[in-house]
Design an enzyme around this catalytic site. Structure first.
Site, PDB file in Angstrom:
ATOM      1  N   TRP A 324       0.831  -1.209   0.000  1.00 27.88           N
ATOM      2  CA  TRP A 324       0.000   0.000   0.000  1.00 27.88           C
ATOM      3  C   TRP A 324       0.865   1.257   0.000  1.00 27.88           C
ATOM      4  CZ3 TRP A 324      -0.377   4.025   3.569  1.00 27.88           C
ATOM      5  CH2 TRP A 324      -1.455   4.883   3.418  1.00 27.88           C
ATOM      6  N   HIS A 325       2.017   1.200   0.653  1.00 25.47           N
ATOM      7  CA  HIS A 325       2.850   2.391   0.780  1.00 25.47           C
ATOM      8  C   HIS A 325       3.533   2.778  -0.524  1.00 25.47           C
ATOM      9  CE1 HIS A 325       2.407   2.092   5.167  1.00 25.47           C
ATOM     10  NE2 HIS A 325       2.788   3.340   5.189  1.00 25.47           N
ATOM     11  N   GLY A 326       3.711   1.859  -1.437  1.00 25.69           N
ATOM     12  CA  GLY A 326       4.358   2.254  -2.674  1.00 25.69           C
ATOM     13  C   GLY A 326       4.583   1.101  -3.628  1.00 25.69           C
TER      14      GLY A 326
END
Length: 472
Positions: A324-326
């Protein structure tokens, strides 16, 4: 537009608050909806249609789920349709080129393979956050935890609410659905919210932006040329920049929400004071952890089906948290690193780390220093070659790095010593506890004004740095 900008502080916010406070109560959701669209459009007008589509699509599908609530097959179909739309957009904009790059890498040596050209995509601001918010709404309607909103303006105000639109906190619909229908505003809430906003502004502008220059200097020098002490100092600087940047944004969002009559959830609880990785993630980005727990971990079975299934469920959660973060492998590695440490803690070390003995307290804090600096290093550096070089500088005794020019550490330490000490002090709970005691006294007002104008001074003389979490 960002909160830490003179345009927002001296133009947008005053005008909006005057209209909001003196307008008719029944018009506040419409004003919040329109104002939030203007706020978003001033930063990224090209993708304004995406958030509008998200509102219309999920409003309609939410109403259909409610209409067919007693018919499981139909309501499940509409739920899946909503999830396909919401996550489909997120996957397309955020991960398409990541998938293309990895397909090209896998088939690089295939004779007949013509590499796929990456798409010219930019990541829409806030899409990771508002996607999770609207998914929480649609899932809660499906479960029957909340009623489908009958007003598209109300749902639009929820999803677009400018205080938390771009980088959270992730506010689930059930937390504020009552306040969307009726809320109170007052001078007391304005005063308290404004002070919370100012504290967040100080964290961002006075601390995060300035300590971030140390990390930028380490990157400019080049990882191959830094000494081992400077590598650790650089990791410390990035860790502090990330914390005060994101915590500052969250405090500003919470403060703005209170000014508008909303109670937004706490997002940080002094995570650098934690004594275990498990405890750290109860304190860091609390609303993201709560979202994954409520909408992924518990539906998968949580810890109700034995140790093996619990481990598998945690693996899924931390893989998705990293992803989700990248759209890069370092984020997945970062998530898996946390997963491994949590499994070790839950099965072996947690009881020793959280003991009351003085040795246990010392060891646990030393352990967390290593965890924080290593994990955020993995988080910060997306190129695996560069990451390997940096970790080699941090741990030269493994034979992959060496100490070069030890004087570089002393130079940076001398330059940034006051700021480094400030970071350490304000990462604890003591300054906030002290300020809370005097928040409503004259001294509290004087301190808040001092922080505000000092932050404005820094904004006026330098280029404003965007919030780090905008790119996630």
């Amino acid at each position: 537009m960002v909160f830490s900008s003179l345009t927002f502080i001296f133009i947008f916010l005053p005008i909006f608050l005057i209209l909001y406070y003196f307008g008719a109560p029944r018009s506040r959701n419409m004003l919040l909806f329109i104002g939030s669209l203007i706020f978003y459009g001033m930063g990224e007008p090209y993708y304004l249609f995406l958030i509008l589509l998200s509102i219309f699509v999920n409003y309609g599908l939410g109403r259909l789920i409610a209409l067919f609530y007693m018919k499981k097959r139909q309501k499940t179909f509409f739920l899946l349709l909503a999830l396909l739309y919401d996550f489909g957009l997120l996957l397309f904009f955020k991960y398409t080129n990541f998938f293309i790059e990895n397909i090209n890498a896998l088939l690089l040596f295939h004779n007949d393979w013509n590499p796929i050209e990456p798409l010219k995509l930019t990541l829409p601001l806030g899409i990771s956050f508002y996607t999770f918010q609207i998914v929480s709404y649609i899932v809660d309607v499906y479960r029957g935890d909340v009623k489908a909103d009958s007003s598209i303006v109300s749902l639009g105000a929820y999803l677009c609410m400018f205080p938390q639109l771009i980088a959270g906190p992730i506010v689930v619909y059930s937390d504020i659905c009552t306040e969307l229908k009726a809320r109170t505003i007052s001078i007391e809430k304005l005063d308290n919210g404004l002070k919370t906003f100012i504290i967040g502004l100080g964290y961002k502008v006075i601390i995060a932006n300035r300590i971030g220059t140390l990390w930028n200097e380490v990157c400019t020098i080049g990882f191959e040329s830094i000494s081992t002490p400077l590598a650790w100092l650089g990791a410390f600087a990035y860790s502090m920049q990330l914390y005060f940047d994101f915590c500052g944004y969250s405090l500003m969002a919470i403060g703005l929400g209170e000014m508008l009559g909303f109670h937004m959830p706490e997002n940080f609880k002094h995570p650098y004071m934690a004594r275990s990785v498990t405890d750290f993630w109860r304190r860091w980005h609390i609303t993201l952890g709560a979202w994954f727990r409520e909408y992924v971990y518990i539906p998968l079975g949580g810890n109700r089906k034995g140790s093996f299934h619990t481990i598998c469920n945690l693996l899924v959660v931390w893989f998705l948290t990293g992803f989700w973060h990248g759209a890069a492998w370092n984020f997945i590695l970062w998530g898996l690193f946390i997963f491994v440490l949590q499994i070790i803690e839950k099965n072996i070390t947690l009881k020793w780390l959280t003991g009351d003995h003085i040795i246990s307290k010392i060891v646990s804090h030393i352990y967390m220093i290593f965890y924080i600096l290593i994990s955020w290093t993995i988080f910060a550096i997306s190129d695996f070659t560069e990451l390997g070089v940096y970790l080699g500088r941090m741990f030269p005794f493994f034979g992959v790095g060496s100490t070069i020019n030890p004087a570089d550490f002393l130079k940076q330490l001398t330059t940034y010593a006051p700021l480094l000490i400030t970071c350490i002090i304000f990462s604890t709970e003591y300054p906030e506890q002290l300020f809370d005691r005097i928040r409503h006294r004259k001294l509290g007002i004087v301190i808040a004004l001092g922080i505000f104008w000092y932050a404005v001074y820094f904004l006026s003389i330098g280029v404003n740095n965007p919030f780090l979490y905008f790119r996630f």
